[in-house]
Design a protein around this motif. Sequence first.
Motif, PDB file in Angstrom:
ATOM      1  N   PRO A 508       0.814  -1.221   0.000  1.00  0.00           N
ATOM      2  CA  PRO A 508       0.000   0.000   0.000  1.00  0.00           C
ATOM      3  C   PRO A 508       0.847   1.271   0.000  1.00  0.00           C
ATOM      4  N   GLN A 509       0.316   2.323  -0.612  1.00  0.00           N
ATOM      5  CA  GLN A 509       0.992   3.609  -0.668  1.00  0.00           C
ATOM      6  C   GLN A 509       0.555   4.541   0.471  1.00  0.00           C
ATOM      7  N   GLU A 510      -0.703   4.391   0.918  1.00  0.00           N
ATOM      8  CA  GLU A 510      -1.222   5.236   1.995  1.00  0.00           C
ATOM      9  C   GLU A 510      -0.792   4.675   3.358  1.00  0.00           C
ATOM     10  N   ASP A 511      -0.361   5.538   4.243  1.00  0.00           N
ATOM     11  CA  ASP A 511       0.164   5.098   5.544  1.00  0.00           C
ATOM     12  C   ASP A 511      -0.867   4.304   6.349  1.00  0.00           C
ATOM     13  N   ALA A 512      -2.123   4.781   6.359  1.00  0.00           N
ATOM     14  CA  ALA A 512      -3.161   4.105   7.150  1.00  0.00           C
ATOM     15  C   ALA A 512      -3.413   2.697   6.626  1.00  0.00           C
ATOM     16  N   LEU A 513      -3.392   2.536   5.310  1.00  0.00           N
ATOM     17  CA  LEU A 513      -3.610   1.213   4.735  1.00  0.00           C
ATOM     18  C   LEU A 513      -2.386   0.324   4.945  1.00  0.00           C
ATOM     19  N   ALA A 514      -1.210   0.907   4.835  1.00  0.00           N
ATOM     20  CA  ALA A 514       0.015   0.125   5.062  1.00  0.00           C
ATOM     21  C   ALA A 514       0.033  -0.472   6.471  1.00  0.00           C
ATOM     22  N   LYS A 515      -0.501   0.275   7.429  1.00  0.00           N
ATOM     23  CA  LYS A 515      -0.560  -0.225   8.810  1.00  0.00           C
ATOM     24  C   LYS A 515      -1.459  -1.459   8.896  1.00  0.00           C
ATOM     25  N   VAL A 516      -2.615  -1.389   8.223  1.00  0.00           N
ATOM     26  CA  VAL A 516      -3.535  -2.536   8.198  1.00  0.00           C
ATOM     27  C   VAL A 516      -2.875  -3.724   7.507  1.00  0.00           C
ATOM     28  N   PHE A 517      -2.217  -3.466   6.407  1.00  0.00           N
ATOM     29  CA  PHE A 517      -1.548  -4.509   5.622  1.00  0.00           C
ATOM     30  C   PHE A 517      -0.504  -5.242   6.467  1.00  0.00           C
ATOM     31  N   ASP A 518       0.301  -4.466   7.176  1.00  0.00           N
ATOM     32  CA  ASP A 518       1.363  -5.067   8.006  1.00  0.00           C
ATOM     33  C   ASP A 518       0.780  -5.881   9.157  1.00  0.00           C
ATOM     34  N   GLU A 519      -0.292  -5.389   9.777  1.00  0.00           N
ATOM     35  CA  GLU A 519      -0.913  -6.102  10.901  1.00  0.00           C
ATOM     36  C   GLU A 519      -1.483  -7.441  10.448  1.00  0.00           C
ATOM     37  N   VAL A 520      -2.134  -7.456   9.282  1.00  0.00           N
ATOM     38  CA  VAL A 520      -2.721  -8.700   8.782  1.00  0.00           C
ATOM     39  C   VAL A 520      -1.624  -9.695   8.423  1.00  0.00           C
ATOM     40  N   GLN A 521      -0.583  -9.213   7.745  1.00  0.00           N
ATOM     41  CA  GLN A 521       0.504 -10.119   7.367  1.00  0.00           C
ATOM     42  C   GLN A 521       1.228 -10.678   8.595  1.00  0.00           C
ATOM     43  N   ALA A 522       1.329  -9.872   9.654  1.00  0.00           N
ATOM     44  CA  ALA A 522       1.979 -10.354  10.879  1.00  0.00           C
ATOM     45  C   ALA A 522       1.199 -11.510  11.500  1.00  0.00           C
ATOM     46  N   LYS A 523      -0.141 -11.495  11.317  1.00  0.00           N
ATOM     47  CA  LYS A 523      -0.975 -12.558  11.872  1.00  0.00           C
ATOM     48  C   LYS A 523      -1.057 -13.775  10.955  1.00  0.00           C
ATOM     49  N   THR A 524      -1.171 -13.541   9.644  1.00  0.00           N
ATOM     50  CA  THR A 524      -1.461 -14.641   8.711  1.00  0.00           C
ATOM     51  C   THR A 524      -0.263 -15.091   7.892  1.00  0.00           C
ATOM     52  N   GLY A 525       0.781 -14.263   7.837  1.00  0.00           N
ATOM     53  CA  GLY A 525       1.876 -14.552   6.922  1.00  0.00           C
ATOM     54  C   GLY A 525       1.551 -13.998   5.542  1.00  0.00           C
ATOM     55  N   PRO A 526       2.293 -14.375   4.533  1.00  0.00           N
ATOM     56  CA  PRO A 526       2.054 -13.852   3.177  1.00  0.00           C
ATOM     57  C   PRO A 526       0.607 -14.093   2.740  1.00  0.00           C
ATOM     58  N   LEU A 527       0.035 -13.093   2.055  1.00  0.00           N
ATOM     59  CA  LEU A 527      -1.365 -13.185   1.614  1.00  0.00           C
ATOM     60  C   LEU A 527      -1.423 -13.989   0.311  1.00  0.00           C
ATOM     61  N   ASP A 528      -1.354 -15.317   0.441  1.00  0.00           N
ATOM     62  CA  ASP A 528      -1.259 -16.163  -0.747  1.00  0.00           C
ATOM     63  C   ASP A 528      -2.424 -17.124  -0.898  1.00  0.00           C
ATOM     64  N   THR A 529      -3.494 -16.942  -0.096  1.00  0.00           N
ATOM     65  CA  THR A 529      -4.694 -17.762  -0.249  1.00  0.00           C
ATOM     66  C   THR A 529      -5.923 -16.859  -0.230  1.00  0.00           C
ATOM     67  N   ILE A 530      -7.052 -17.397  -0.723  1.00  0.00           N
ATOM     68  CA  ILE A 530      -8.308 -16.640  -0.716  1.00  0.00           C
ATOM     69  C   ILE A 530      -8.690 -16.264   0.714  1.00  0.00           C
ATOM     70  N   ALA A 531      -8.491 -17.195   1.654  1.00  0.00           N
ATOM     71  CA  ALA A 531      -8.851 -16.939   3.052  1.00  0.00           C
ATOM     72  C   ALA A 531      -8.048 -15.774   3.624  1.00  0.00           C
ATOM     73  N   LYS A 532      -6.742 -15.741   3.364  1.00  0.00           N
ATOM     74  CA  LYS A 532      -5.903 -14.670   3.892  1.00  0.00           C
ATOM     75  C   LYS A 532      -6.258 -13.325   3.250  1.00  0.00           C
ATOM     76  N   MET A 533      -6.515 -13.367   1.955  1.00  0.00           N
ATOM     77  CA  MET A 533      -6.885 -12.116   1.281  1.00  0.00           C
ATOM     78  C   MET A 533      -8.248 -11.628   1.761  1.00  0.00           C
ATOM     79  N   GLY A 534      -9.169 -12.564   2.053  1.00  0.00           N
ATOM     80  CA  GLY A 534     -10.457 -12.176   2.621  1.00  0.00           C
ATOM     81  C   GLY A 534     -10.299 -11.550   3.989  1.00  0.00           C
ATOM     82  N   ALA A 535      -9.374 -12.073   4.783  1.00  0.00           N
ATOM     83  CA  ALA A 535      -9.105 -11.482   6.103  1.00  0.00           C
ATOM     84  C   ALA A 535      -8.567 -10.061   5.951  1.00  0.00           C
ATOM     85  N   TYR A 536      -7.744  -9.838   4.950  1.00  0.00           N
ATOM     86  CA  TYR A 536      -7.199  -8.493   4.680  1.00  0.00           C
ATOM     87  C   TYR A 536      -8.340  -7.533   4.310  1.00  0.00           C
ATOM     88  N   LEU A 537      -9.262  -8.002   3.472  1.00  0.00           N
ATOM     89  CA  LEU A 537     -10.395  -7.161   3.077  1.00  0.00           C
ATOM     90  C   LEU A 537     -11.256  -6.809   4.294  1.00  0.00           C
TER      91      LEU A 537
END
Length: 649
Positions: A508-537
């Motif tokens: 992400p380019q926006e700081d607020a979104l980058a924070k969300v992105f990092d938090e989700v990846q810290a919990k799920t690992g790389p966003l490489d499945t439909i389930a992980k990407m759904g959690a990000y959404l």
Amino acid sequence: MTTSNDLMELKEDRIREKYPLAEAMLAGFDHTPRIAAKSQPDVVQERSPGLGTRRRFRSTTPGLVTRSTARPEGVQLSVRILECDDDPLTTPSQASVLRALRRAIAVAHVASDQFAEQTELADLKRSNLAGTLDASRKDRFQQLLSASALISLHVFANMTDFLLSGLVGTTEEATVQSGEVEEILLDNDQLALHGILWELDQEIAAAQVETDSQLIDLITSFCEQLMEKVALRAENSLVLHPFSQSRYRVEADDFEITGFTPAARARTASLSMAFKKPEEVVGNHIAKYQAMKLAKMLMAYDFEHKLNPFAELGGFIFTFMGDGKPGTGKTTLIQMMAGLINDYCANAGYPFRYQNLSTESIDSYQGKSAQNAKAFIKTVTDPNVIGFGTIDDIDQLAGKRGDRQSSAGQLEITAVLMESFAGANTVVRGNCTFGMFSNYPENVDDALRQRAGARFLVDGPQTREDYIDILHLLMGKNHAIPVGDHDLFEAQAIKKAVAASYDRHSRPQEDALAKVFDEVQAKTGPLDTIAKMGAYLKAIQEADERFTGRAIKNITDAIKVRAMDFELPDEWMENPDLFLFKDYATKKSMIADLAQPITVDMVIQEINRYADSEFRYADKSDEAAIDNAVRDMQRMEEAKRRFMEASRS
């Protein structure tokens, strides 16, 4: 020319059966006007015995009418047309006009008969003639008769306009315009045609038509007005669904009836826009690339099938929003895209229509702004043309609901655009696209903004190379200054630039979104499945409640566009036989062969691209709201101070 499966043909023998009735109507009938005011007849000058009846004295005094506009013996439209010049012989154009009117009247009768057979109107007519019509069915009978009258009027006007559209080979502007059409009677189809032919007779007489060109200008102007009025009356009628949802064809004239959509408007209007070439657009790599792809996508539209393979396969962009700071190139992008479509259509012989909805469409009269917006939508979505509609500065044109600064006219336009872009009756054929552009997208109503299926960030030149390229481009050739250590336009190589632009959105380019992105990846690992990407959404939605199901649809549409991440070959545009003139099934197969599979990278990049834009809009919107609140507080404090001073004095 072959017809598609959903076209119903109006049989030629049935049309010709109506010729005697049509000829009788043109020859003469009596009509007492109910709505329109009858023109007052002037004194008819006596003629000496033996003089012809076609030639007449025409005054050279402007404004002096020297002939009657109303005939005591009734309406004789054929005679009126033949009297439109001083030549005692019938001209080829006059004969063609009469043939067009006869043909249009006959087809109108057949279309109304077809409607009667599709509904219970035919049975109700027979019961009425036999005197056995039940009183409980009289209201339904009158509703269907009124619907049949609307069909007759629109088909008559539509086909007349269509047949006359190429009759006079002139590029002049229309020299004669019809007055307002008023005598629209809906008792039944026969009376409806009588009323409108009476009014056309009156208009021809009142306009003092002197040339064939003026006659055709007047009749086409009259027909276009009539179609608009009839279409407005038919807009919300459920009774008309059997007609408005069907398509008919008159094979001999290559004429199609598509509900209440005008057919003759397929004529291309000349554009006075200063077109731009793709190389003249510096920066804006993704926006430029998407616009170039979309211009070619539009050309895949099949006029026989009335559908674009891209709209069926996925990946067609019906609406998009381009936002950026002032001066970053939004107008240049519009000029480039319109120029590409115009050139492609000219090469293929397709009709192209470009229209912009401007602030002039906002009207102080209640309902007029909505009418203007609907007319804009109908003009661009006409299935007989390739259309490109733009709404520049949409934040000024469409009002934001709940904003006290939005006028009633602006809110009307917002409602029309929302319904047209993603409403219950929205049909995406793939023949047109709409672009909304704004310097301040945060001021656009949230629901309307989310109806933009694609987002183009128009950020202008960004790199050192971009600024060198744009400086060289804008300076022109009237200088001998060396370029220096720089490969001109190398940075604008589209494939390379677009790949780099997409890669930037892997994060992400926006700081607020980058924070969300990092938090989700810290919990799920790389966003490489439909389930992980759904959690990000879901995490994005929790951070911004405006991120709804419509946002997910827009993201998936953008992913499908990426799956179609190819430009149709230039050769297909230059030589229409290679692709454009193929049948629908062949074009669909050729496009499907070029598609590529969806990847994880594509999904993540498109989620980030879309969410970045929403967070960017939200931040600006919140800041704007805070600034307004601060100003209100400051004004209130100043008002209190002045009030206290006035009280003490």
